[in-house]
Write a protein that holds these residues in place. Structure first.
Motif, PDB file in Angstrom:
ATOM      1  N   MET A  17       0.904  -1.065   0.220  1.00 24.62           N
ATOM      2  CA  MET A  17       0.112   0.147  -0.141  1.00 24.62           C
ATOM      3  C   MET A  17       0.622   1.316   0.207  1.00 24.62           C
ATOM      4  O   MET A  17       1.853   0.961   0.812  1.00 24.62           O
ATOM      5  N   SER A  18       0.399   2.005  -1.193  1.00 29.33           N
ATOM      6  CA  SER A  18       0.763   3.376  -1.009  1.00 29.33           C
ATOM      7  C   SER A  18       1.014   4.546   0.209  1.00 29.33           C
ATOM      8  O   SER A  18       0.543   3.952   0.917  1.00 29.33           O
ATOM      9  N   GLU A  19       1.327   5.213   1.034  1.00 30.55           N
ATOM     10  CA  GLU A  19       2.150   5.955   1.826  1.00 30.55           C
ATOM     11  C   GLU A  19       1.000   7.006   1.472  1.00 30.55           C
ATOM     12  O   GLU A  19       0.627   7.872   0.484  1.00 30.55           O
ATOM     13  N   ILE A  20       0.320   6.870   2.819  1.00 32.44           N
ATOM     14  CA  ILE A  20      -1.120   8.343   2.682  1.00 32.44           C
ATOM     15  C   ILE A  20      -0.957   9.730   1.946  1.00 32.44           C
ATOM     16  O   ILE A  20       0.368  10.125   3.836  1.00 32.44           O
ATOM     17  N   SER A  21      -0.792  10.296   1.856  1.00 33.89           N
ATOM     18  CA  SER A  21      -0.792  12.530   1.946  1.00 33.89           C
ATOM     19  C   SER A  21      -1.421  12.902   2.961  1.00 33.89           C
ATOM     20  O   SER A  21      -2.792  12.223   2.875  1.00 33.89           O
ATOM     21  N   ASN A  22      -1.452  14.251   3.664  1.00 32.22           N
ATOM     22  CA  ASN A  22      -2.269  14.432   4.380  1.00 32.22           C
ATOM     23  C   ASN A  22      -2.583  15.680   2.851  1.00 32.22           C
ATOM     24  O   ASN A  22      -2.283  16.638   1.670  1.00 32.22           O
ATOM     25  N   VAL A  23      -4.555  15.788   2.991  1.00 30.69           N
ATOM     26  CA  VAL A  23      -4.560  16.446   1.815  1.00 30.69           C
ATOM     27  C   VAL A  23      -5.481  18.128   2.309  1.00 30.69           C
ATOM     28  O   VAL A  23      -6.473  17.742   3.108  1.00 30.69           O
ATOM     29  N   ILE A  24      -5.071  19.265   2.184  1.00 31.06           N
ATOM     30  CA  ILE A  24      -5.813  20.567   2.532  1.00 31.06           C
ATOM     31  C   ILE A  24      -6.526  21.233   1.328  1.00 31.06           C
ATOM     32  O   ILE A  24      -5.686  21.566   0.744  1.00 31.06           O
ATOM     33  N   LEU A  25      -7.809  20.885   1.418  1.00 31.17           N
ATOM     34  CA  LEU A  25      -8.640  22.052  -0.219  1.00 31.17           C
ATOM     35  C   LEU A  25      -9.260  23.417   0.734  1.00 31.17           C
ATOM     36  O   LEU A  25      -9.850  23.031   1.764  1.00 31.17           O
ATOM     37  N   LEU A  26      -8.652  24.418   0.021  1.00 32.72           N
ATOM     38  CA  LEU A  26      -9.045  25.637   0.558  1.00 32.72           C
ATOM     39  C   LEU A  26      -9.620  26.446  -0.500  1.00 32.72           C
ATOM     40  O   LEU A  26      -9.844  26.842  -1.356  1.00 32.72           O
ATOM     41  N   SER A  27     -11.192  25.920  -0.348  1.00 31.80           N
ATOM     42  CA  SER A  27     -12.095  26.573  -1.298  1.00 31.80           C
ATOM     43  C   SER A  27     -12.656  27.881  -0.668  1.00 31.80           C
ATOM     44  O   SER A  27     -13.366  27.647   0.350  1.00 31.80           O
ATOM     45  N   VAL A  28     -12.197  28.940  -1.086  1.00 31.70           N
ATOM     46  CA  VAL A  28     -12.947  30.274  -0.636  1.00 31.70           C
ATOM     47  C   VAL A  28     -13.858  31.301  -1.257  1.00 31.70           C
ATOM     48  O   VAL A  28     -13.451  31.556  -3.459  1.00 31.70           O
ATOM     49  N   ASP A  29     -14.563  30.854  -1.855  1.00 33.04           N
ATOM     50  CA  ASP A  29     -15.560  32.110  -2.578  1.00 33.04           C
ATOM     51  C   ASP A  29     -15.692  33.639  -2.815  1.00 33.04           C
ATOM     52  O   ASP A  29     -15.271  34.281  -0.699  1.00 33.04           O
ATOM     53  N   ALA A  30     -15.991  34.544  -3.076  1.00 35.47           N
ATOM     54  CA  ALA A  30     -15.626  35.692  -3.019  1.00 35.47           C
ATOM     55  C   ALA A  30     -14.271  35.824  -3.129  1.00 35.47           C
ATOM     56  O   ALA A  30     -14.335  37.038  -1.714  1.00 35.47           O
ATOM     57  N   LEU A  31     -12.940  35.562  -2.815  1.00 33.18           N
ATOM     58  CA  LEU A  31     -11.768  35.659  -2.566  1.00 33.18           C
ATOM     59  C   LEU A  31     -10.916  36.099  -3.732  1.00 33.18           C
ATOM     60  O   LEU A  31     -10.870  35.588  -4.709  1.00 33.18           O
ATOM     61  N   ARG A  32     -10.587  37.521  -3.681  1.00 36.46           N
ATOM     62  CA  ARG A  32      -9.862  37.319  -4.591  1.00 36.46           C
ATOM     63  C   ARG A  32      -8.537  37.118  -5.227  1.00 36.46           C
ATOM     64  O   ARG A  32      -7.616  38.158  -3.718  1.00 36.46           O
ATOM     65  N   ALA A  33      -8.151  36.799  -5.396  1.00 33.30           N
ATOM     66  CA  ALA A  33      -6.635  36.246  -6.237  1.00 33.30           C
ATOM     67  C   ALA A  33      -5.318  37.061  -6.505  1.00 33.30           C
ATOM     68  O   ALA A  33      -4.373  37.079  -5.881  1.00 33.30           O
ATOM     69  N   ASP A  34      -5.874  37.887  -6.823  1.00 31.04           N
ATOM     70  CA  ASP A  34      -4.557  38.993  -7.223  1.00 31.04           C
ATOM     71  C   ASP A  34      -4.814  40.110  -6.273  1.00 31.04           C
ATOM     72  O   ASP A  34      -3.831  41.137  -6.091  1.00 31.04           O
TER      73      ASP A  34
END
Length: 58
Positions: free
Chosen positions: A1-18
């Motif tokens: 079995m492969s190594e398990i990685s931690n995953v963080i999905l950060l989803s923000v509505d109405a955040l300006r990337a610029d």
């Protein structure tokens, strides 16, 4: 079995990337997001199928 990685999905509505330092903004506006971005993967161009974002992440 492969190594398990931690995953963080950060989803923000109405955040300006610029206005995020990790996306090149000159002021330090997002130090915590910048710290996550420095050690992770950033997707600079993301498209969604719907204008109703909640249906896309559920």
């Amino acid at each position: 079995m492969s190594e398990i990685s931690n995953v963080i999905l950060l989803s923000v509505d109405a955040l300006r990337a610029d206005h995020l330092s990790s996306h090149g903004y000159e002021r330090e506006t997002s130090p915590e997001i910048d710290a996550l971005a420095a050690h992770g993967t950033q997707f600079m161009n993301v498209m969604i199928r719907s204008s109703f974002i909640v249906s896309e992440v559920i």
